[in-house]
Write a protein that holds these residues in place. Structure first.
Motif, short mmCIF file in Angstrom:
data_model
loop_
_atom_site.label_atom_id
_atom_site.label_comp_id
_atom_site.label_asym_id
_atom_site.label_seq_id
_atom_site.Cartn_x
_atom_site.Cartn_y
_atom_site.Cartn_z
N ILE A 30 -6.93 8.19 10.88
CA ILE A 30 -7.92 9.13 11.87
C ILE A 30 -6.78 10.00 11.35
N LEU A 31 -5.35 9.58 11.59
CA LEU A 31 -4.28 10.74 12.25
C LEU A 31 -4.30 11.42 10.70
N LEU A 32 -4.36 10.54 9.24
CA LEU A 32 -4.14 10.63 8.29
C LEU A 32 -4.92 11.68 7.43
N SER A 33 -6.30 11.78 8.59
CA SER A 33 -7.61 12.22 7.41
C SER A 33 -7.86 13.58 7.89
N GLU A 34 -6.98 14.08 8.85
CA GLU A 34 -6.54 15.20 9.14
C GLU A 34 -6.21 16.01 7.92
N PHE A 35 -5.07 15.11 7.80
CA PHE A 35 -4.70 16.13 6.33
C PHE A 35 -4.80 15.37 5.12
N GLY A 36 -6.46 15.10 4.54
CA GLY A 36 -6.44 14.85 4.13
C GLY A 36 -6.27 13.54 3.24
N ILE A 37 -5.49 12.91 3.70
CA ILE A 37 -5.00 11.56 3.59
C ILE A 37 -6.09 10.60 3.11
N ARG A 38 -6.36 9.43 2.40
CA ARG A 38 -7.26 8.61 2.50
C ARG A 38 -6.66 7.88 2.03
N VAL A 39 -7.60 6.41 2.67
CA VAL A 39 -6.37 4.66 2.54
C VAL A 39 -7.74 4.15 1.32
N ALA A 40 -8.04 3.35 0.46
CA ALA A 40 -8.56 2.71 0.19
C ALA A 40 -7.89 1.29 -0.81
N SER A 41 -9.13 0.54 -1.17
CA SER A 41 -8.45 -1.20 -1.60
C SER A 41 -9.68 -1.36 -2.29
N HIS A 42 -9.05 -2.67 -3.80
CA HIS A 42 -9.36 -2.91 -4.06
C HIS A 42 -9.18 -4.40 -4.71
N VAL A 43 -9.82 -5.77 -5.08
CA VAL A 43 -9.10 -6.81 -5.50
C VAL A 43 -9.59 -7.11 -6.25
N THR A 44 -8.67 -7.06 -7.16
CA THR A 44 -8.47 -7.19 -9.03
C THR A 44 -7.87 -8.39 -9.25
N ILE A 45 -8.05 -9.27 -8.68
CA ILE A 45 -7.67 -10.69 -9.33
C ILE A 45 -8.34 -11.94 -8.22
N ILE A 46 -8.90 -12.94 -8.09
CA ILE A 46 -8.57 -13.83 -7.35
C ILE A 46 -9.08 -15.29 -8.03
N GLY A 47 -8.04 -15.79 -8.39
CA GLY A 47 -7.97 -16.66 -9.50
C GLY A 47 -7.73 -16.89 -10.55
N PHE A 71 7.10 16.04 9.97
CA PHE A 71 6.37 16.95 10.55
C PHE A 71 5.91 16.54 11.78
N GLY A 72 6.57 16.22 12.59
CA GLY A 72 6.73 16.58 13.80
C GLY A 72 5.85 16.15 14.52
N GLY A 73 5.93 15.09 15.62
CA GLY A 73 4.69 14.71 16.31
C GLY A 73 3.94 14.82 17.46
N ASP A 74 4.28 16.03 17.59
CA ASP A 74 3.40 16.13 19.74
C ASP A 74 2.45 16.82 19.50
N SER A 75 2.00 17.64 18.65
CA SER A 75 0.73 17.69 18.75
C SER A 75 -0.24 17.25 17.15
N ILE A 76 -1.61 17.68 17.44
CA ILE A 76 -1.91 17.57 16.23
C ILE A 76 -1.89 19.24 15.73
N GLY A 77 -2.10 19.58 16.03
CA GLY A 77 -2.11 21.49 15.50
C GLY A 77 -0.34 21.68 15.91
N MET A 80 1.92 8.44 18.40
CA MET A 80 1.09 9.31 18.18
C MET A 80 0.98 10.51 18.28
N PRO A 81 0.57 11.70 17.55
CA PRO A 81 0.51 13.23 18.04
C PRO A 81 -0.91 13.92 19.67
N SER A 82 -0.62 14.98 20.38
CA SER A 82 -2.12 14.82 21.03
C SER A 82 -2.90 15.21 20.59
N GLY A 83 -4.09 15.39 21.33
CA GLY A 83 -4.85 16.66 20.32
C GLY A 83 -5.72 15.82 19.53
N LEU A 84 -5.40 14.05 19.06
CA LEU A 84 -6.67 13.57 18.03
C LEU A 84 -7.56 13.01 19.09
#
Lengths: 374, 374, 374, 374
Positions: free
Chosen positions: B135-152, B352-358, B22-26
């Motif tokens: 948390i890292l992805l949120s710095e880049f505006g990337i969001r992750v979600a999920s929902h259930v589409t089938i049960i039985g 994008f490299g991963g040494d520092s968040i900057g 993980m990059p530093s500074g997060l």
């Protein structure tokens, strides 16, 4: 550990691969590899290019007197059309292809720089590697086959087949389908798609017989054999989904109708009467046949082209037509066999050691004796 | 490169993980991780154990004053029940579990030695890693979600949803389903399964928004982002299938109804009106939302137990009952988010490299500017 | 495959590691690990910190009833001083340390964010892993030892020793040197360095006995066992060189005085009368003792500090003093044993399989029988 | 990430390699690669074989119009003598070679099956990869050179040289030595060895100029750049030791005479007046020249052969003579440059991203600006 890299572009000099980690002492019959390359080219619905191609492997390293010696095995399959440097500039990305994202990523002003490598032509090298993996597996009585279960709206009634049945029927079908009636309907569907300038996808099933229990592991997330197989299958161009056993159907059944009950018989040892799990429990093979399904989307290059944009002028256009197969699902099954065989071979080498075929077999037999007394 | 290993057994001292790269500074807010751990425990149909568990992460390394410093991040989640050494011997392998193959592979005479690690309790560590990845992805505006589409047998009508809709509806549903009517029917189906001592599986969908085009590569088979995502998802306990976009449906449609046509607009740049590909073409992200489906089989431990065999006496028995959830699909969606977030974070760091968040942000902005001029 | 990651900072909560890939069924005596941790702390010339530290491992996962079960083994060693968040800002990079390059790389304004992880305190986790590797190796009669051959201007006359001699003499020496006379001179040299506020480096030798021929491979550049061992040794903090057998001396001798002639005896099989190669030919073990030398530079933190620059003011300063050992070579030898043991254990698991200790031994015996008939 | 595999046997069809992970847009001048292959063949003391060989690379994939396109780069160097299947059986293992351990490991009854791959001929493929790596590095102003410092009893007085001096003097020396007087003495020593049928080893030094600070990391044991470089160098056939900066000399000096003090100048930024560390502190580059020494043992094939044993009859014999170079140290330096260049290129791609050369340079400049303000 079995590793391989492939190189080569669709209209470059050749496709090639270096495969590292095969045990010594394995007899490699070049004609078996060529046969797999030929199987990759068949299938109703392939265009002209496929018919004129006649891939032959040249083994560049790793054998001496037709036997492996523990060295990396390099294989080359020459391209007939090697005009990569002279082919015209492509400015119109084709929907469904790597074209647009690839050109952006690699900052390519000529999309041809991208599509030459992204092409499914690359799979010829993987089929070569897979053929060698199959030769290794055959020493342990492990066999890999595949058949097509869906093309467009036509569905095969022959599912969950044994390996010998698949070979008996599907290998003779022009669409590699084990249900003769569905086979004919698939050909007709392909004809209709061809006529309308459209394309068709489908589903194929890979079956692997003779795998011992205990390949893969639940111990760490990246050691599960189903995860490795899924990665390998999904890495085939145009594959959009992969599943095991009854696959997505397991969402709809009650648990009592899904899990494969365990029985014991003095002669057979532990066994199952069903194989809904597709041979994998807890990220490991359980000794039953491994059954994998994969869905291939329709070929992305249509004769009736889709809307696109010229990347230079930014004006709307109809996407470039590069080739004209109507359906590649039968060939995809052969590729699926190859990449699955590689993963199983890798797991076998990981578990039983891979320096010489004699050592590997000795260790394998020791394990079979161990679990027979379990 | 982002790497992680997890350790821990279901009734051992703790589950834990070391995350390297993980990059530093997060800034890492521990409560965000705890929230994800809590989300993993919810869901209609979970048994008692889930309710008494209240997982809290302890960060053992990698932070100073709540910020990353480039060091490996170690996280521990303590188990409440740490009785692993005292729990009784298990001799009856449960169908659908790692039990039989695992005991054979590792030569274990007490199946508990196997089931303790094979347990889905392990995913708590992965959800921890996934939370950091988010948390890292949120710095880049990337969001992750999920929902259930089938049960039985119940299917959600709400498919192909945007992220905000999912969050608005599915996160409030007891089964994490974005269709309120289906949600109620799913709960009823779970009630019925619980009553009959049976279990239910289902399908969940993970949606990732804000991913730039060009993560992953067609260049080598093992660098395709869909292959990596498929591996990660399939490595979740009880997952039997994974697909992207319209998934297995792409077998049935004509090519002209599958591929996402390309358009251009001065303000938006290149864009699509459809997203059948689920955000991935040629093994790369194409800038559209990534959409992944996964099928989870019903929980393998039923109150109405299945046929098994005592591994010592070899006599037929009814399989051991270990716990009693009726359905774990809602939680599986949360785990799916986690492992998908890890893969995307890894691809972002790779590109994008991963040494520092900057540094990572500077490189990211440079790329966005580059492709906006493409 | 044996893999491990470590986490932890010098003044954080703990140092810890997750080790993945150990076979099941191995008895792990925690006191053996603690003993290795204690050996890492000894050595004439260590400052106060070492004396107050008394490292004890806590095994967090991977064992049941003190035996491995095929699960990842997580180990934690608590730090006594956990003040990482409260320790003062460091602005003056110490020559010879990670400080300046590390702060630049990770964009850290407080050098403490860097030095906390770069500290050789990290090696306590590796010694833990190495102890487990040694326990595994001992099942195969493989033993690992080390002794100090040079400290400053003092050179041991006892080189090329057998393992039992090393253990008999060096383990009792305050500087872990097998030559009692040199041992005393080394202590005196350390005293003089301490008095003058200076530090001393040196050379240690690791000896590994009982390794079978054929670990490693010439087949691919990254499968050579000497390359792996060199990487492992060089990854120890402050190591600046590594060599095998007669090492750099082989530059000066004629070929006829270097290569170890091959002999055969019915009882012993193939054998050598010399071991200039240090047990490795062609990137493989050859069955003779593996002999590795490594040079450690003097500790970078001197009481008489070196010129540096305040990274904020850019003014010239004398470098910050963090701790005060005068010589750490004896401890470095113990760390060298650990990382070498891990590499050999990994190679053993790679060649003989690693699911259960019983399987591994069976395969090993099969190989020994094979080569005895070679 | 940069990866490569090589294949090929000494008397097989060719040596070849696939290099994966090079950025797009890099101009590859084939003649630069050929020049490196030619440099690998020079050196006083090489036998006939070297003189008749004239290696030329054929690039089989990865370029379009002489530029990289992000695809794997495959390179082939044909062997003139391709008689591998017809060459006579070898039964007498040569001391110092892979022969005995390799034949045992891979269970080979003809030692030729082993020596064909173990041969240093394999390094021609690595020099090809290294040439491409050097082309990449030259885009960032990073240059790699080497010179010979010791052959037998002759030692160069020219140590710790700058790159331009090495190129000016060593490249013209028949033994690639930068001290003209020592150069002559080395040639004489080689003549004497040749006369007596003996061989000589030596030491070479690799110097890398222009490397930014912050490649590699102290964060995890296997991410240290010195460890990676050591592995790469040690993986060269016949290398028995590797060191950085003043290397083994650091054992003998007091700390105050070892560590490179830190200074600052508005124009230059942080700098050192000495470079005893060889450009690496804390497992990272520190911005100074990287300086690596490696020792090569004398060639293992002597005209005055050593004692060995016929593996079939078990009778004592004199070892088979395969070829007759007296000294290969000058060529080894060229190979050392190649493998070091690959590691640095890999670290550059890891830190700055590797999709297109434009992106990589933009990210690099951003980092230089960042650290110039540090």
């Amino acid at each position: 550990m079995l590793r391989y890299l492939t190189g080569g572009e669709s209209h470059g000099k050749c496709m090639l691969t270096i495969l590292d980690g095969m045990p010594s002492g394995l007899r490699i019959d070049k004609s078996i590899i060529d046969e797999e390359l030929a199987r990759r080219m068949v299938g109703y619905g392939r265009g002209k290019r496929m018919r004129i191609e006649s891939d032959r492997v040249e083994i560049l390293s790793g054998l001496r007197k037709a036997r492996t010696i523990g060295s990396p095995i390099a294989m080359m399959i020459k391209n007939i059309d090697q005009s990569i440097d002279r082919l015209p500039v492509v400015l119109e990305p084709r929907p469904g292809h790597a074209d647009l994202a690839g050109a952006m990523k690699y900052d390519l002003k000529d999309i041809r720089d991208c599509l030459e490598r992204a092409s499914a032509r690359e799979t010829v090298a993987r089929v070569g590697v897979g053929a060698v993996a199959k030769i290794l597996l055959s020493e342990f009585g492990i066999r890999v086959a595949s058949h097509v279960t869906i093309i467009g709206s036509v569905e095969s009634k022959a599912r969950g087949l044994g390996l010998s049945q698949i070979i008996a029927v599907a290998e003779r079908s022009p669409v590699r389908c084990a249900d003769p009636k569905a086979s004919r309907a698939m050909c007709e569907a392909i004809d209709r798609a061809t006529e309308s300038g459209d394309t068709l996808g489908g589903v194929f099933e890979v079956v692997i017989k003779g795998v011992p229990p205990g390949l893969g592991s639940y111990s760490q997330w990246d050691r599960r054999i189903d995860a490795d197989l899924a990665r390998a299958i999904m890495s085939i161009q145009a594959i959009k989904g992969v599943s095991f056993g009854i696959g997505f159907e397991s969402a709809r059944r009650m648990g009592s109708m899904v899990h494969d009950e365990i029985f014991y018989d003095k002669a057979k040892g532990f066994y199952r009467k069903t194989n809904n799990a597709g041979g994998i429990e807890g990220g490991m093979t359980n000794g039953e046949d491994i059954i994998i399904q994969a869905v291939m989307k329709p070929i992305s290059t249509l004769r009736k082209p889709l809307a696109s944009v010229n990347i230079k002028t930014k004006r709307g256009v109809k996407a470039t037509v590069e080739r004209s197969d109507a359906c590649a699902v039968p060939a995809a099954g052969v590729i699926g066999e190859a990449v699955a065989a590689i993963e199983i071979a890798n797991a076998m080498i990981g578990k039983f050691g891979g320096d010489s075929i004699g050592e590997m077999k000795r260790n394998y037999k020791g394990y079979l004796a161990q679990i027979s007394k379990f």
